[in-house]
Design an enzyme around this catalytic site. Sequence first.
Site, PDB file in Angstrom:
ATOM      1  N   HIS A   1      41.341  31.642  31.556  1.00  0.00           N
ATOM      2  CA  HIS A   1      42.690  31.443  32.090  1.00  0.00           C
ATOM      3  C   HIS A   1      43.014  32.546  33.103  1.00  0.00           C
ATOM      4  O   HIS A   1      43.507  32.278  34.201  1.00  0.00           O
ATOM      5  CB  HIS A   1      43.696  31.442  30.943  1.00  0.00           C
ATOM      6  CG  HIS A   1      45.133  31.630  31.353  1.00  0.00           C
ATOM      7  ND1 HIS A   1      45.854  30.662  32.011  1.00  0.00           N
ATOM      8  CD2 HIS A   1      45.977  32.689  31.224  1.00  0.00           C
ATOM      9  CE1 HIS A   1      47.088  31.110  32.249  1.00  0.00           C
ATOM     10  NE2 HIS A   1      47.184  32.350  31.789  1.00  0.00           N
TER      11      HIS A   1
ATOM     12  N   ASP B   1      44.570  30.652  66.798  1.00  0.00           N
ATOM     13  CA  ASP B   1      43.812  30.401  65.572  1.00  0.00           C
ATOM     14  C   ASP B   1      43.478  31.751  64.958  1.00  0.00           C
ATOM     15  O   ASP B   1      43.881  32.787  65.474  1.00  0.00           O
ATOM     16  CB  ASP B   1      42.524  29.610  65.868  1.00  0.00           C
ATOM     17  CG  ASP B   1      42.046  28.831  64.636  1.00  0.00           C
ATOM     18  OD1 ASP B   1      41.960  29.433  63.546  1.00  0.00           O
ATOM     19  OD2 ASP B   1      41.767  27.619  64.757  1.00  0.00           O
TER      20      ASP B   1
ATOM     21  N   TRP C   1      39.077  39.002  30.773  1.00  0.00           N
ATOM     22  CA  TRP C   1      38.755  39.006  32.213  1.00  0.00           C
ATOM     23  C   TRP C   1      38.387  40.413  32.670  1.00  0.00           C
ATOM     24  O   TRP C   1      37.775  40.590  33.707  1.00  0.00           O
ATOM     25  CB  TRP C   1      39.907  38.448  33.046  1.00  0.00           C
ATOM     26  CG  TRP C   1      41.004  39.422  33.344  1.00  0.00           C
ATOM     27  CD1 TRP C   1      42.015  39.791  32.513  1.00  0.00           C
ATOM     28  CD2 TRP C   1      41.199  40.169  34.556  1.00  0.00           C
ATOM     29  NE1 TRP C   1      42.826  40.712  33.134  1.00  0.00           N
ATOM     30  CE2 TRP C   1      42.353  40.962  34.382  1.00  0.00           C
ATOM     31  CE3 TRP C   1      40.514  40.239  35.780  1.00  0.00           C
ATOM     32  CZ2 TRP C   1      42.836  41.815  35.379  1.00  0.00           C
ATOM     33  CZ3 TRP C   1      41.003  41.097  36.758  1.00  0.00           C
ATOM     34  CH2 TRP C   1      42.145  41.875  36.559  1.00  0.00           C
TER      35      TRP C   1
ATOM     36  N   SER D   1      33.912  35.775  49.277  1.00  0.00           N
ATOM     37  CA  SER D   1      34.924  34.940  49.921  1.00  0.00           C
ATOM     38  C   SER D   1      36.174  35.752  50.257  1.00  0.00           C
ATOM     39  O   SER D   1      36.694  35.685  51.371  1.00  0.00           O
ATOM     40  CB  SER D   1      35.274  33.764  49.007  1.00  0.00           C
ATOM     41  OG  SER D   1      36.459  33.161  49.414  1.00  0.00           O
ATOM     42  N   SER D   2      36.641  36.551  49.292  1.00  0.00           N
ATOM     43  CA  SER D   2      37.868  37.325  49.524  1.00  0.00           C
ATOM     44  C   SER D   2      37.673  38.354  50.623  1.00  0.00           C
ATOM     45  O   SER D   2      38.556  38.558  51.458  1.00  0.00           O
ATOM     46  CB  SER D   2      38.289  38.086  48.270  1.00  0.00           C
ATOM     47  OG  SER D   2      38.501  37.224  47.240  1.00  0.00           O
TER      48      SER D   2
ATOM     49  N   HIS E   1      43.687  47.859  39.582  1.00  0.00           N
ATOM     50  CA  HIS E   1      45.079  48.117  39.893  1.00  0.00           C
ATOM     51  C   HIS E   1      45.470  47.711  41.306  1.00  0.00           C
ATOM     52  O   HIS E   1      46.475  47.032  41.495  1.00  0.00           O
ATOM     53  CB  HIS E   1      45.561  49.508  39.528  1.00  0.00           C
ATOM     54  CG  HIS E   1      47.044  49.463  39.372  1.00  0.00           C
ATOM     55  ND1 HIS E   1      47.652  48.978  38.250  1.00  0.00           N
ATOM     56  CD2 HIS E   1      48.028  49.684  40.264  1.00  0.00           C
ATOM     57  CE1 HIS E   1      48.957  48.927  38.445  1.00  0.00           C
ATOM     58  NE2 HIS E   1      49.216  49.355  39.656  1.00  0.00           N
TER      59      HIS E   1
ATOM     60  N   GLU F   1      44.165  45.383  42.775  1.00  0.00           N
ATOM     61  CA  GLU F   1      44.175  43.925  42.647  1.00  0.00           C
ATOM     62  C   GLU F   1      45.550  43.407  42.238  1.00  0.00           C
ATOM     63  O   GLU F   1      46.027  42.381  42.734  1.00  0.00           O
ATOM     64  CB  GLU F   1      43.110  43.505  41.617  1.00  0.00           C
ATOM     65  CG  GLU F   1      43.141  42.045  41.206  1.00  0.00           C
ATOM     66  CD  GLU F   1      42.705  41.092  42.302  1.00  0.00           C
ATOM     67  OE1 GLU F   1      41.961  41.525  43.204  1.00  0.00           O
ATOM     68  OE2 GLU F   1      43.127  39.920  42.275  1.00  0.00           O
TER      69      GLU F   1
ATOM     70  N   TYR G   1      48.341  44.600  43.040  1.00  0.00           N
ATOM     71  CA  TYR G   1      49.199  44.592  44.230  1.00  0.00           C
ATOM     72  C   TYR G   1      48.727  43.583  45.256  1.00  0.00           C
ATOM     73  O   TYR G   1      49.533  43.072  46.032  1.00  0.00           O
ATOM     74  CB  TYR G   1      49.326  46.016  44.796  1.00  0.00           C
ATOM     75  CG  TYR G   1      50.153  46.829  43.839  1.00  0.00           C
ATOM     76  CD1 TYR G   1      51.535  46.715  43.851  1.00  0.00           C
ATOM     77  CD2 TYR G   1      49.565  47.587  42.844  1.00  0.00           C
ATOM     78  CE1 TYR G   1      52.312  47.371  42.927  1.00  0.00           C
ATOM     79  CE2 TYR G   1      50.332  48.251  41.911  1.00  0.00           C
ATOM     80  CZ  TYR G   1      51.702  48.148  41.962  1.00  0.00           C
ATOM     81  OH  TYR G   1      52.471  48.778  41.019  1.00  0.00           O
TER      82      TYR G   1
ATOM     83  N   SER H   1      60.646  38.225  51.727  1.00  0.00           N
ATOM     84  CA  SER H   1      61.317  38.889  52.852  1.00  0.00           C
ATOM     85  C   SER H   1      61.512  37.944  54.031  1.00  0.00           C
ATOM     86  O   SER H   1      62.298  38.234  54.932  1.00  0.00           O
ATOM     87  CB  SER H   1      60.512  40.112  53.309  1.00  0.00           C
ATOM     88  OG  SER H   1      60.361  41.008  52.253  1.00  0.00           O
TER      89      SER H   1
ATOM     90  N   HIS I   1      46.336  54.314  34.108  1.00  0.00           N
ATOM     91  CA  HIS I   1      47.438  53.986  33.205  1.00  0.00           C
ATOM     92  C   HIS I   1      47.124  52.739  32.379  1.00  0.00           C
ATOM     93  O   HIS I   1      47.858  52.417  31.456  1.00  0.00           O
ATOM     94  CB  HIS I   1      48.779  53.862  33.948  1.00  0.00           C
ATOM     95  CG  HIS I   1      48.892  52.698  34.876  1.00  0.00           C
ATOM     96  ND1 HIS I   1      49.561  52.749  36.056  1.00  0.00           N
ATOM     97  CD2 HIS I   1      48.409  51.444  34.800  1.00  0.00           C
ATOM     98  CE1 HIS I   1      49.500  51.575  36.658  1.00  0.00           C
ATOM     99  NE2 HIS I   1      48.805  50.778  35.910  1.00  0.00           N
ATOM    100  N   HIS I   2      46.036  52.053  32.703  1.00  0.00           N
ATOM    101  CA  HIS I   2      45.589  50.950  31.858  1.00  0.00           C
ATOM    102  C   HIS I   2      44.773  51.461  30.676  1.00  0.00           C
ATOM    103  O   HIS I   2      44.309  50.682  29.865  1.00  0.00           O
ATOM    104  CB  HIS I   2      44.728  49.970  32.662  1.00  0.00           C
ATOM    105  CG  HIS I   2      45.466  49.314  33.791  1.00  0.00           C
ATOM    106  ND1 HIS I   2      46.129  48.132  33.654  1.00  0.00           N
ATOM    107  CD2 HIS I   2      45.650  49.702  35.078  1.00  0.00           C
ATOM    108  CE1 HIS I   2      46.693  47.797  34.808  1.00  0.00           C
ATOM    109  NE2 HIS I   2      46.414  48.738  35.689  1.00  0.00           N
TER     110      HIS I   2
ATOM    111  N   THR J   1      59.055  50.349  45.159  1.00  0.00           N
ATOM    112  CA  THR J   1      59.357  48.996  44.678  1.00  0.00           C
ATOM    113  C   THR J   1      60.862  48.803  44.580  1.00  0.00           C
ATOM    114  O   THR J   1      61.393  47.751  44.948  1.00  0.00           O
ATOM    115  CB  THR J   1      58.695  48.751  43.306  1.00  0.00           C
ATOM    116  OG1 THR J   1      57.343  49.190  43.386  1.00  0.00           O
ATOM    117  CG2 THR J   1      58.719  47.285  42.949  1.00  0.00           C
TER     118      THR J   1
ATOM    119  N   LYS K   1      62.414  48.088  47.886  1.00  0.00           N
ATOM    120  CA  LYS K   1      62.281  46.683  48.284  1.00  0.00           C
ATOM    121  C   LYS K   1      63.372  45.831  47.646  1.00  0.00           C
ATOM    122  O   LYS K   1      64.045  45.047  48.323  1.00  0.00           O
ATOM    123  CB  LYS K   1      60.907  46.152  47.878  1.00  0.00           C
ATOM    124  CG  LYS K   1      59.823  46.647  48.808  1.00  0.00           C
ATOM    125  CD  LYS K   1      58.505  45.995  48.533  1.00  0.00           C
ATOM    126  CE  LYS K   1      57.603  46.115  49.734  1.00  0.00           C
ATOM    127  NZ  LYS K   1      58.035  45.314  50.870  1.00  0.00           N
TER     128      LYS K   1
ATOM    129  N   ARG L   1      47.702  41.523  21.616  1.00  0.00           N
ATOM    130  CA  ARG L   1      47.358  40.420  22.508  1.00  0.00           C
ATOM    131  C   ARG L   1      45.960  39.904  22.168  1.00  0.00           C
ATOM    132  O   ARG L   1      45.234  40.519  21.407  1.00  0.00           O
ATOM    133  CB  ARG L   1      47.427  40.865  23.968  1.00  0.00           C
ATOM    134  CG  ARG L   1      46.451  41.965  24.311  1.00  0.00           C
ATOM    135  CD  ARG L   1      46.716  42.580  25.666  1.00  0.00           C
ATOM    136  NE  ARG L   1      46.301  41.685  26.743  1.00  0.00           N
ATOM    137  CZ  ARG L   1      45.891  42.102  27.941  1.00  0.00           C
ATOM    138  NH1 ARG L   1      45.852  43.387  28.219  1.00  0.00           N
ATOM    139  NH2 ARG L   1      45.538  41.247  28.861  1.00  0.00           N
TER     140      ARG L   1
END
Lengths: 534, 418
Positions: A79, A108, A144, A171-172, A255, A257, A259, A270, A304-305, A330, A333, A452
């Site tokens: 998932h 293009d 994951w 690809s990315s 991390h 990722e 963002y 925006s 921090h993870h 943040t 924003k 979890r």
Amino acid sequence: MSAYDTAHHDDHDHHGPAPGLTRWLYTTNHKDIGTLYLWFSLLMFFIGGAMALIIRAELFQPGIQIVDPMFFNSMTTMHAIVMIFGVVMPAFVGLANWMIPMMIGAPDMALPRLNNWSFWIMPFAFTIMLSTLFMDSGGPAGGWTLYPPLTLQMGDSFAFVIFAIHFMGISSVMGSINIVATIFNMRANGMTLMKMPLFVWTWLITAFLLIASIPVFAGAVTMLLTDRYFGTSFFSAAGGGDPVMFQHIFWFFGHPEVYILILPAFGVVSSIIPTFARKPLFGYDSMVYATASIAFLSFIVWAHHMFTTGMPLAGELFFMFSTMMISVPTGVKVFNWVATMWRGSMTFETPMLFAIGFVVMFTIGGLSGLMLAITPADIQYHDTYFVVAHFHYVLVPGAIFSLIAATYYWIPKWTGNMYDEKLGKIHFWTSTIFVNVLFFPMHFVGLAGMPRRIPDYSLQFADWNMIASIGAFGFGFAQIIFVWVVYKCVRGGEKATDEVWEGAVGLEWTVPSPAPYHTFEEPPPLAVINKNHF
Amino acid sequence: MSCSTRSVIARLAALIALLCVLPAAYAGYGDALNMPVGVTEVSREVYGLHMLIFKICVVIGAVVFGVMIYSMIYHRKSRGAKPATFHESTTAEIVWTVTPFVILLFMAWPAAKVLIKMEDFSDSEMTVKITGFQWRWHYDYIEEGVDYFSQLHPQHNEARQLGSDTDLAQFDNYIKEVDNPLILPVGKKIRFLHTAADVIHAWWVPDLAVKKDSIPGFINENWALIEEPGIYRGKCAELCGRDHGFMPIVVKAVPQEEYDAFIAEKKAAGQSAHNETTRQWDRAELVARGEEVYNRNCMGCHQQNGQGIPGMFPPIAGSDVATGDIVAHLKTVLNGVDGTAMQAYGTLLSDVELASVITYQRNSLGNAIGDVMQPYFVGQVRDGTSDSAPIASAQADEIDFLKIDDASTESEAGVDKL
């Protein structure tokens, strides 16, 4: 406003789309490729969503009723992989493909063949990834995050998982290189960097994050591969390695990722809020700087993870303080969006509703993120449903809502037809109610002690889990309304004007609706650019 | 205007009514809504920190959402609002950059203080080494030489199987009950050392505000000073495979005298376990004991009928290992199989348990080899005093005739070799 473009379009001195399937296979057109990305991510959204519903069905009540715990773990793992790499990332790349050239007055993308390739890798990568579920040794079930040694216990379908991840990464990275090259080289004369729409800015910064972080991830999974098959022991203490080193490398990718998944959403919101507030975006410059600051900070907060892995005190303090710092840009924003709404002249069409929903619920996720930054409290929160609630608040009513908002906002430009406003509003309200029914109770059970990634739980958590599961099915089925609205809009509907929205600003609104197959073959005149920026 | 004022008042009244209902709801769901205060000084401080930051977040959220809601009500086109044209203000930008920063400082200071206290391991009065296994915990009272495993209570284990149809309401603490709780004294600063035997686990007891990853090959530490006797329940917090959700933790905090009595009792039990290991067992006895051991340790993967799960977990019935050489069979179970979920059970099971489960596997589940593994022989293979060479081909009778020449083995000795 669009006279210069239509005049050119009528010359018929260029080809239109090729007929049939080859149009999609061979296309180098940014709009076609954008469309492919968007349909692909919509399909994956339902696949990943079905997995979420299997999870929530099992968690509907305590005890194990439906699936084996191993398959449950596969579902949580898959998932996440599908939603992150197959939905949010490709959907934003699809939006970038469609909108960036039209926003900066380019004909293009800079590298159209690369563009074709970077899309067509994705269906293959995901076919391989999903096929592991049907292999004897089952799909990935170690989360994951792929932490060793657990992930190395997987059977031989492991090799397929790593292979698929490599292809998603390629690809990315190719997509990102293309976006950077386009933004730096293809802007129309007069479209200076500080005149670019924020969506372009946030994507530029996101693309750099991708280019910097995806190769790190590729390295980490390659080390897993060699540990598994070639006798190395990068992550095995018995051979002189360290399982925690994987976590450091992974989160150095992971991390940023996070963002990558949210910065383009900031860009979308925006764009939408000023349109429906009929008022320019407040603090454009500070929005750009805030985005860049968040991107920088995202590279120095990774541990921090990992507050429970046993870091030295100095490390814990550093990562706590740097993580707390992220709330400053943040916050800027969020305050700027609110200031944009302030004393505007607001209307609440579906894109605006989803954008406001985004601001409110993303802020809730942001505030729980601030709580998670506090290390001593994180010792209690870590690996509980509180964390699940937090990141789902920023990713579902956050990233996903922004994608839905973007679709409603730009689909008249894509198809030339207005969507069904009434159905759109029904979609918004059902989604918003159910998404909160789904994720809000997770805060409670997490704080009260529910870890979890578990298929079964104690009876004390039964009520909230049942409520969350009801929310999940409600939210899932509400998305069928979305598909119906999109389908109806593609098929026909009230014709959209070129401007589409009363208060819309930006070059994309100066071309006809639907946008012709080729736009800005000649760059827009300076006067048009100056009239159409924030 | 008065009409809309009235509607605003009506909305506010509804909101206040809702807020009045909340505490009632909270009272009913108290244990399923918030973090426990816990029973240590640190846990109370963590709770305080959590509530402080939560309240700050609520205030920030209320201000931001309040302004948004006000704006959405009054600055809408349908009310004839004309858009202002302002789009920047350096003053505003500075204010809402500096203000959050100052708020952060007020959070960071107490957070750092609590964190420093949590990480202060000095002056601990006793040490418990906790080892995570798939899927149970091993507790080792290092100073006392007492150690044992703790895992999900067998009744709960049965109830949680897919399709068990058990009425879960009969359990007071469904899947939060273990066979052997960790007994700890109150009023002592206890240091926990954390490690793991296979994959990463995390030992978490919310009431003690203690959570640390157990990492194979490394040792982590944290501590707790429990103030009140009681039973405190926790869970493994780090995904550790199939049965991650089923390795609960139960800490029973007791007064010092009770703790001392418990340790003395455990030491005496260790002596009788030693006698069990050295005596001769007959086959029926081993098979009966083995079934129990099998259902607790092997069934999860190899299934109750020994058929395994094709492609994932191999069968026991008719397998080369369980019908082949008995010493090779023992070694497979002792050392595990690299790169698979088959763990090294040498560290997990006692010699009696190993001997009985091997005997069971060879004489049940559709196998009928007829040979017997004696507990003392397990110890010899473990120590390397006996090995495959002359005994590998030995059949049941010969093994039964082996002399008890070395009785120095001790149950669960392998744990210390980690």
